[in-house]
Design a protein around this motif. Sequence first.
Motif, PDB file in Angstrom:
ATOM      1  N   GLY A 192     -54.144  59.882  -6.380  1.00 18.61           N
ATOM      2  CA  GLY A 192     -52.727  59.905  -6.698  1.00 18.61           C
ATOM      3  C   GLY A 192     -51.954  58.809  -5.986  1.00 18.61           C
ATOM      4  N   ARG A 193     -52.293  58.560  -4.717  1.00 19.75           N
ATOM      5  CA  ARG A 193     -51.602  57.483  -3.978  1.00 19.75           C
ATOM      6  C   ARG A 193     -51.878  56.129  -4.615  1.00 19.75           C
ATOM      7  NH1 ARG A 193     -52.922  60.691   0.555  1.00 19.75           N
ATOM      8  NH2 ARG A 193     -54.857  59.536   0.893  1.00 19.75           N
ATOM      9  N   ALA A 194     -53.129  55.922  -5.047  1.00 23.94           N
ATOM     10  CA  ALA A 194     -53.463  54.653  -5.705  1.00 23.94           C
ATOM     11  C   ALA A 194     -52.678  54.504  -7.007  1.00 23.94           C
ATOM     12  CB  ALA A 194     -54.962  54.578  -5.969  1.00 23.94           C
ATOM     13  N   ALA A 195     -52.550  55.582  -7.745  1.00 22.10           N
ATOM     14  CA  ALA A 195     -51.788  55.545  -9.000  1.00 22.10           C
ATOM     15  C   ALA A 195     -50.312  55.272  -8.727  1.00 22.10           C
ATOM     16  CB  ALA A 195     -51.959  56.856  -9.756  1.00 22.10           C
ATOM     17  N   LEU A 196     -49.787  55.836  -7.648  1.00 26.15           N
ATOM     18  CA  LEU A 196     -48.388  55.602  -7.289  1.00 26.15           C
ATOM     19  C   LEU A 196     -48.166  54.133  -6.930  1.00 26.15           C
ATOM     20  CD1 LEU A 196     -45.843  57.440  -7.025  1.00 26.15           C
ATOM     21  CD2 LEU A 196     -46.335  57.554  -4.579  1.00 26.15           C
ATOM     22  N   GLU A 197     -49.124  53.534  -6.255  1.00 33.83           N
ATOM     23  CA  GLU A 197     -49.004  52.126  -5.857  1.00 33.83           C
ATOM     24  C   GLU A 197     -49.053  51.185  -7.057  1.00 33.83           C
ATOM     25  OE1 GLU A 197     -52.086  51.459  -3.036  1.00 33.83           O
ATOM     26  OE2 GLU A 197     -51.186  52.741  -1.480  1.00 33.83           O
ATOM     27  N   THR A 198     -49.852  51.517  -8.058  1.00 31.97           N
ATOM     28  CA  THR A 198     -49.958  50.640  -9.238  1.00 31.97           C
ATOM     29  C   THR A 198     -48.869  50.905 -10.269  1.00 31.97           C
ATOM     30  OG1 THR A 198     -51.449  52.169 -10.392  1.00 31.97           O
ATOM     31  CG2 THR A 198     -52.458  50.518  -8.950  1.00 31.97           C
ATOM     32  N   GLY A 199     -48.104  51.975 -10.086  1.00 33.60           N
ATOM     33  CA  GLY A 199     -47.080  52.320 -11.063  1.00 33.60           C
ATOM     34  C   GLY A 199     -47.566  53.260 -12.148  1.00 33.60           C
ATOM     35  N   ALA A 200     -48.794  53.777 -12.004  1.00 39.93           N
ATOM     36  CA  ALA A 200     -49.310  54.725 -12.985  1.00 39.93           C
ATOM     37  C   ALA A 200     -48.665  56.098 -12.811  1.00 39.93           C
ATOM     38  CB  ALA A 200     -50.822  54.837 -12.875  1.00 39.93           C
ATOM     39  N   ILE A 201     -48.102  56.356 -11.629  1.00 38.76           N
ATOM     40  CA  ILE A 201     -47.264  57.524 -11.388  1.00 38.76           C
ATOM     41  C   ILE A 201     -45.927  57.027 -10.874  1.00 38.76           C
ATOM     42  CG2 ILE A 201     -46.875  59.581  -9.977  1.00 38.76           C
ATOM     43  CD1 ILE A 201     -49.815  60.086  -9.897  1.00 38.76           C
ATOM     44  N   VAL A 202     -44.841  57.518 -11.438  1.00 37.01           N
ATOM     45  CA  VAL A 202     -43.505  57.234 -10.928  1.00 37.01           C
ATOM     46  C   VAL A 202     -42.755  58.555 -10.804  1.00 37.01           C
ATOM     47  CG1 VAL A 202     -43.405  54.905 -11.902  1.00 37.01           C
ATOM     48  CG2 VAL A 202     -42.534  56.830 -13.216  1.00 37.01           C
ATOM     49  N   ALA A 203     -41.883  58.630  -9.837  1.00 39.94           N
ATOM     50  CA  ALA A 203     -41.033  59.812  -9.662  1.00 39.94           C
ATOM     51  C   ALA A 203     -39.650  59.482 -10.205  1.00 39.94           C
ATOM     52  CB  ALA A 203     -40.959  60.191  -8.183  1.00 39.94           C
ATOM     53  N   ASP A 204     -39.235  60.218 -11.218  1.00 43.61           N
ATOM     54  CA  ASP A 204     -37.923  59.992 -11.834  1.00 43.61           C
ATOM     55  C   ASP A 204     -37.400  61.326 -12.365  1.00 43.61           C
ATOM     56  OD1 ASP A 204     -35.672  59.246 -13.209  1.00 43.61           O
ATOM     57  OD2 ASP A 204     -36.587  57.523 -14.205  1.00 43.61           O
ATOM     58  N   ALA A 205     -36.679  62.042 -11.514  1.00 38.81           N
ATOM     59  CA  ALA A 205     -36.167  63.360 -11.879  1.00 38.81           C
ATOM     60  C   ALA A 205     -34.964  63.285 -12.809  1.00 38.81           C
ATOM     61  CB  ALA A 205     -35.793  64.134 -10.613  1.00 38.81           C
ATOM     62  N   SER A 206     -34.463  62.080 -13.079  1.00 34.16           N
ATOM     63  CA  SER A 206     -33.363  61.949 -14.036  1.00 34.16           C
ATOM     64  C   SER A 206     -33.871  61.811 -15.467  1.00 34.16           C
ATOM     65  CB  SER A 206     -32.497  60.736 -13.688  1.00 34.16           C
ATOM     66  OG  SER A 206     -33.236  59.526 -13.828  1.00 34.16           O
ATOM     67  N   THR A 252     -59.968  53.952 -18.463  1.00 27.82           N
ATOM     68  CA  THR A 252     -59.792  54.470 -19.822  1.00 27.82           C
ATOM     69  C   THR A 252     -59.570  53.371 -20.857  1.00 27.82           C
ATOM     70  OG1 THR A 252     -57.396  54.691 -19.484  1.00 27.82           O
ATOM     71  CG2 THR A 252     -58.770  56.590 -18.905  1.00 27.82           C
ATOM     72  N   ASP A 253     -59.390  52.135 -20.398  1.00 27.13           N
ATOM     73  CA  ASP A 253     -59.058  51.003 -21.266  1.00 27.13           C
ATOM     74  C   ASP A 253     -57.778  51.291 -22.054  1.00 27.13           C
ATOM     75  OD1 ASP A 253     -59.371  48.445 -22.343  1.00 27.13           O
ATOM     76  OD2 ASP A 253     -60.517  49.192 -24.073  1.00 27.13           O
ATOM     77  N   ARG A 254     -56.775  51.778 -21.318  1.00 30.23           N
ATOM     78  CA  ARG A 254     -55.491  52.114 -21.923  1.00 30.23           C
ATOM     79  C   ARG A 254     -54.381  51.764 -20.943  1.00 30.23           C
ATOM     80  NH1 ARG A 254     -56.262  55.433 -26.385  1.00 30.23           N
ATOM     81  NH2 ARG A 254     -54.058  55.946 -26.395  1.00 30.23           N
ATOM     82  N   TYR A 255     -53.177  51.556 -21.470  1.00 28.55           N
ATOM     83  CA  TYR A 255     -51.979  51.435 -20.642  1.00 28.55           C
ATOM     84  C   TYR A 255     -51.410  52.840 -20.455  1.00 28.55           C
ATOM     85  CZ  TYR A 255     -52.276  46.466 -21.800  1.00 28.55           C
ATOM     86  OH  TYR A 255     -52.703  45.163 -21.951  1.00 28.55           O
ATOM     87  N   GLU A 256     -51.219  53.259 -19.195  1.00 30.17           N
ATOM     88  CA  GLU A 256     -50.867  54.653 -18.959  1.00 30.17           C
ATOM     89  C   GLU A 256     -49.863  54.815 -17.824  1.00 30.17           C
ATOM     90  OE1 GLU A 256     -54.676  57.141 -20.478  1.00 30.17           O
ATOM     91  OE2 GLU A 256     -54.885  56.339 -18.437  1.00 30.17           O
ATOM     92  N   ILE A 257     -48.978  55.791 -18.012  1.00 35.23           N
ATOM     93  CA  ILE A 257     -47.986  56.098 -16.984  1.00 35.23           C
ATOM     94  C   ILE A 257     -47.687  57.597 -16.999  1.00 35.23           C
ATOM     95  CG2 ILE A 257     -45.977  55.678 -18.484  1.00 35.23           C
ATOM     96  CD1 ILE A 257     -44.565  54.509 -15.986  1.00 35.23           C
ATOM     97  N   GLU A 258     -47.491  58.147 -15.802  1.00 37.74           N
ATOM     98  CA  GLU A 258     -47.028  59.524 -15.658  1.00 37.74           C
ATOM     99  C   GLU A 258     -45.691  59.518 -14.934  1.00 37.74           C
ATOM    100  OE1 GLU A 258     -51.356  61.694 -15.174  1.00 37.74           O
ATOM    101  OE2 GLU A 258     -49.751  62.271 -13.806  1.00 37.74           O
TER     102      GLU A 258
END
Length: 456
Positions: free
Chosen positions: A188-202, A165-171
Amino acid sequence: MQIFEAEIRNNIAVSPGQGPDYQERNPILRMMEVWAKAELAADREHYDAGSLDFLFPFKDLALYGPRPPNSGVLDPRSQDEKQDFQKQNVADFNLEDCWLARGYASADPWEGSFLKLSYSASPFTRLATKAAEAGSPLKSTIRAWIKVGGNATSFPILVPYNPRTDRYEIEIWAYPGRDLSGRLGDKGRAALETGAIVADASLVRGERSAFHGPAVSGERDQANRAIAQTNDPAPVDMIQRATDHTLHPVLPVTVEVAWANDSLQVWDNNGGGNYTYKFNMLFRGWRNYLQVGQSRHPHGGVGFLEYRNLLSNYFSLEDRRRSVLGNRWEPELGRELNSWNFGAEAWNGQQAAGPKPAGPKLERFMAVDYMDLHLLNSRCGIGIHRHRDNQEVFLLMEGSALMLVGDWCKFPDRERAFELRQMEAGDLAVCKTGQLHALYNHTDEQIKLFMFGGYD
């Protein structure tokens, strides 16, 4: 709310005998293109498409001017011919460098909220320009300080570059465990490895079960058991339930953001005040309601009626909203008038004949001057437009459509943005004074729409 003084000069005077060109670069089609290009980090099956809610902040707007004989009246405060619809229509806009989205994500068996932030990697963004001037060009990651409601990151988090997308992105997912990777597909696993997905329930909070599913249905059924003793058992309240939920069905959600380069040397942070975005489309229906209950012998009739209060000045519902929102409270059915607005009593059926208020004034009701039924064929869209004075309701009766609402005026608690979400049959959106709105049929089927409100 305030009119953007600097934008008045952007408004386009249309020469007498020559109407606007709505075919070239139509704003609603441009927004549909932007929406279609928005990419989520995991595979499609991990998202509830019907829950997705997008915010596309914009820098500025241009509106078309009135029809003759008022073609030269470009200041909206003096555009008092209420039956001239041309002056309402957006001619052009420029988007900001970032966009946001929220919705429900799933990682079987979990279903909960997520928040996405996306920032352009163009060399002409404010952050990139500042970084280049400081001799520290942006790299493969930037950072973001984020606050969702009352919950903030303790330190600016990394936001990776997405080459697709030529963007900096995070979920940020509200997933509570550490085993998310095993519940995602390859993307999704690839995104989790690069930090594009993070789990933060707080930071991002709320599971789908808080408002939907067996637990809520059981609570409603339990409340309705009292119908043997009373015709009107206590309803199940949604306003005061899980008030910090990132996808709350009836409360607005505020997100504050400040962007920085990887070393935190330079910032794009709205002059030190952070950017404040607000998911606040007034959106109601079968899934988004204030309370649900059951009534026996409704109005002296027979049988059992289940009701869902969508908008109401009765039953202390506004008091409950005010108790949760505090100074963030805004009236849902009423409207706030400024010195340049006409009140409901000004309209005489042909023109605005009454005076404007001397100062700010609150009308606690919604004025209705028309009710219309509309059929929209596939790829038909009601363009992005605004009403200076009045409110309007879009109720989708059949089909699926994309609803857009945004701020034409500047409100003190948020940046201006186009908010875009999908409507299904039974959903309605209320467009407030000072807001923009549009609707687009993105499906292959004809849709049916009921609209009512005040002329402007």
